[in-house]
Scaffold this active site. Structure first.
Site, PDB file in Angstrom:
ATOM      1  N   VAL A  17       0.833  -1.205   0.000  1.00 15.69           N
ATOM      2  CA  VAL A  17       0.000   0.000   0.000  1.00 15.69           C
ATOM      3  C   VAL A  17       0.865   1.252   0.000  1.00 15.69           C
ATOM      4  O   VAL A  17       0.649   2.178  -0.789  1.00 15.69           O
ATOM      5  CB  VAL A  17      -0.955   0.005   1.211  1.00 15.69           C
ATOM      6  CG1 VAL A  17      -1.738   1.315   1.272  1.00 15.69           C
ATOM      7  CG2 VAL A  17      -1.911  -1.174   1.136  1.00 15.69           C
ATOM      8  N   ARG A  49      13.491  -2.058   6.152  1.00 17.35           N
ATOM      9  CA  ARG A  49      14.628  -2.508   5.340  1.00 17.35           C
ATOM     10  C   ARG A  49      15.038  -1.386   4.387  1.00 17.35           C
ATOM     11  O   ARG A  49      14.515  -1.271   3.281  1.00 17.35           O
ATOM     12  CB  ARG A  49      14.240  -3.764   4.566  1.00 17.35           C
ATOM     13  CG  ARG A  49      13.999  -4.986   5.453  1.00 17.35           C
ATOM     14  CD  ARG A  49      13.536  -6.172   4.634  1.00 17.35           C
ATOM     15  NE  ARG A  49      12.204  -5.953   4.083  1.00 17.35           N
ATOM     16  CZ  ARG A  49      11.607  -6.771   3.211  1.00 17.35           C
ATOM     17  NH1 ARG A  49      12.253  -7.847   2.785  1.00 17.35           N
ATOM     18  NH2 ARG A  49      10.389  -6.508   2.777  1.00 17.35           N
ATOM     19  N   GLY A 136     -11.263  -1.132   1.677  1.00 20.11           N
ATOM     20  CA  GLY A 136     -10.370  -0.672   0.625  1.00 20.11           C
ATOM     21  C   GLY A 136     -10.814   0.592  -0.073  1.00 20.11           C
ATOM     22  O   GLY A 136     -11.001   1.635   0.553  1.00 20.11           O
ATOM     23  N   ILE A 138     -13.619   1.336  -1.444  1.00 19.08           N
ATOM     24  CA  ILE A 138     -15.039   1.670  -1.387  1.00 19.08           C
ATOM     25  C   ILE A 138     -15.247   2.864  -0.456  1.00 19.08           C
ATOM     26  O   ILE A 138     -14.898   2.804   0.725  1.00 19.08           O
ATOM     27  CB  ILE A 138     -15.874   0.483  -0.870  1.00 19.08           C
ATOM     28  CG1 ILE A 138     -15.644  -0.747  -1.732  1.00 19.08           C
ATOM     29  CG2 ILE A 138     -17.349   0.840  -0.839  1.00 19.08           C
ATOM     30  CD1 ILE A 138     -16.286  -2.009  -1.180  1.00 19.08           C
ATOM     31  N   GLY A 189      -2.751 -15.113  -4.568  1.00 21.90           N
ATOM     32  CA  GLY A 189      -2.324 -13.977  -3.760  1.00 21.90           C
ATOM     33  C   GLY A 189      -3.428 -13.317  -2.956  1.00 21.90           C
ATOM     34  O   GLY A 189      -3.215 -12.279  -2.325  1.00 21.90           O
ATOM     35  N   LYS A 207     -13.256  -4.510  11.436  1.00 17.29           N
ATOM     36  CA  LYS A 207     -13.994  -3.586  10.576  1.00 17.29           C
ATOM     37  C   LYS A 207     -15.422  -3.380  11.089  1.00 17.29           C
ATOM     38  O   LYS A 207     -15.957  -2.267  11.019  1.00 17.29           O
ATOM     39  CB  LYS A 207     -14.003  -4.118   9.151  1.00 17.29           C
ATOM     40  CG  LYS A 207     -12.606  -4.170   8.530  1.00 17.29           C
ATOM     41  CD  LYS A 207     -12.578  -4.930   7.220  1.00 17.29           C
ATOM     42  CE  LYS A 207     -11.169  -4.978   6.641  1.00 17.29           C
ATOM     43  NZ  LYS A 207     -11.082  -5.813   5.420  1.00 17.29           N
TER      44      LYS A 207
END
Length: 433
Positions: A17, A49, A136, A138, A189, A207
């Site tokens: 993200v 990192r 997400g 929406i 995924g 949520k």
């Protein structure tokens, strides 16, 4: 006239993200400046990192000292996309204390400690925006706390986890078992290597807590949400659902009691009629169905996860927060004035679909019906058929009318004690009617 001095943004986290947020800030810089009224500048990126190459992020912006970045006095907005409770909570608090507003996608932290974060933001005169924490891309949080602020919301019900919806959709459309569908979700995924947070309902429960708090102007914490996962859903459950004209979804349900004096929040698998709008939500998509007193029924639909969709929600919040900064104003904060109690699951009125393995002999149905009557649960429909392989057993499927969940649970426990009941094959709630 556009202000020439840029608003400075610190990015905490640069994974799937965060890297999309950085990319969009760079590639759409002129458009964002025009919409905000001032340029926005990515002033620092905190990562674990530092040696990893990040496209679109200048190496001199990268730091491993997230605390120092959040505390910089020249930072106007901190975007937090690292997730988890700590160190995110401390970093967000640090940002507020040093004069920065915060945009977050951290559902776990907001569900657990949102009240404290809102109070801290208010104390220091800063904004806390978190559209990306639920569903997400929406638009959902802003419509609930702004567009519907003048209405009374009675129910919010939705599919808020794309991984579980993908798995259940595959089980429904292809006849695959749970393990097979999970393997496909992992290969594509959609599922993490450890899918526990998704399939056991933890993600959806966080949520649900956020949605219930906003919808009902009441503080609802993660611990207040009843949670059941979907790992026990079987192909046989889908076969039963199809016979009823239903499908199965993992739902987050937040609702106001009929008398308006309490609220509930829950996550669990449920059968819903094929005629309901949520039944047609396929693959890894999310959808949330809102029922309001004046507005009526509204549905919000779209991709609920992924780098680009989630980044879209983050950037939308960033634009709003930057506008507030320019105007010396704040957006809406926490609204918890109603302070309604959160009722336990046992008080929720639901319907059950119960599949029993019973002895195939006269009188069994009468015994089962007696147990339901003794617990004050009315039966809607009953279906019984013998096993093709014989063996003296039959399948008995009972669908109830609505009753308190505690009464339904008590009924099931009493059924287990009958000598004629060999086992309870499945239990599932029926929603969306």
């Amino acid at each position: 006239m556009m202000r020439t001095r840029p608003l400075k943004v610190a990015l905490l986290g640069c994974g799937v993200v965060g890297s999309e947020v950085a990319r969009i800030m760079t590639t759409h810089a002129d458009d964002l400046a025009a919409r905000i009224g001032a340029p926005v500048e990515l002033a620092g990126v905190a990562v674990r990192r530092p040696d990893k190459v990040r496209e679109g992020v200048a190496p001199e912006l990268v730091t491993t000292d997230a605390t120092a970045l959040a505390a910089r006095e020249d930072i106007d907005v901190v975007v937090e996309v690292i997730g988890g409770v700590e160190p995110a909570r401390t970093l967000i608090t640090t940002a507020f204390e040093h004069g920065a507003s915060v945009v977050s996608a951290n559902k776990a932290l907001l569900a657990q400690d949102g009240a404290t974060l809102h109070a801290t933001a208010q104390k220091y005169g800063q904004d806390l925006y978190y559209e990306a924490a639920v569903a997400g891309a929406i638009p959902l949080i802003r419509p609930l706390r702004e567009s519907l602020a003048g209405d009374k919301i009675n129910r919010v019900m939705g599919i808020v986890n794309g991984t579980t919806n993908f798995i259940l959709d595959k089980m429904d459309t292809s006849g695959a078992g749970y393990s097979e569908a999970l393997d496909e979700a992992t290969a594509l995924g959609y599922a993490e290597a450890d899918p526990t947070a998704d399939v056991e309902g933890f993600d959806a429960a966080a949520k649900a807590a956020i949605l219930a708090g906003i919808a009902f102007h009441t503080r609802v914490r993660l611990d207040d949400v009843h949670r059941e996962g979907m790992t026990e859903v079987t192909a046989a459950d889908f076969a039963s659902a199809k016979r009823m004209g239903c499908t199965i979804k993992l739902l987050a349900i937040c609702e106001r009691a009929a008398d308006g004096d309490s609220v509930t929040a829950r996550v669990h698998p449920a059968m819903i009629p094929l005629s309901h709008p949520l039944a047609s939500v396929r693959e890894a998509y999310n959808a949330v169905f809102v029922e309001a007193e004046a507005a009526g029924r509204l549905m919000f639909y779209g991709p609920g996860a992924g780098g680009s969709p989630t980044a879209s929600a983050v950037l939308g919040d960033l634009v709003a927060v930057c506008r507030n900064k320019l105007n010396g104003a704040n957006g809406p904060g926490e609204s918890a004035y109603a302070q309604l109690p959160v009722s336990p699951m046992g008080e929720v009125v639901t319907r059950y679909h119960i599949s029993l393995d019973v002895a195939d002999k006269p009188g069994v149905l009468a015994q089962v019906a007696t147990v339901f009557a003794e617990h004050g649960v009315s039966i809607d429909t009953v279906r019984q058929h013998g096993r093709q392989d014989g063996g003296g057993e039959a399948s008995l499927v009972v669908v109830t009318h609505r009753a308190p969940d505690a009464a339904l649970s008590g009924t099931v426990e009493a059924l287990r004690k009958l000598d004629t009941v060999r086992g309870v094959a499945s239990i599932m709630r029926v929603e969306g009617e």
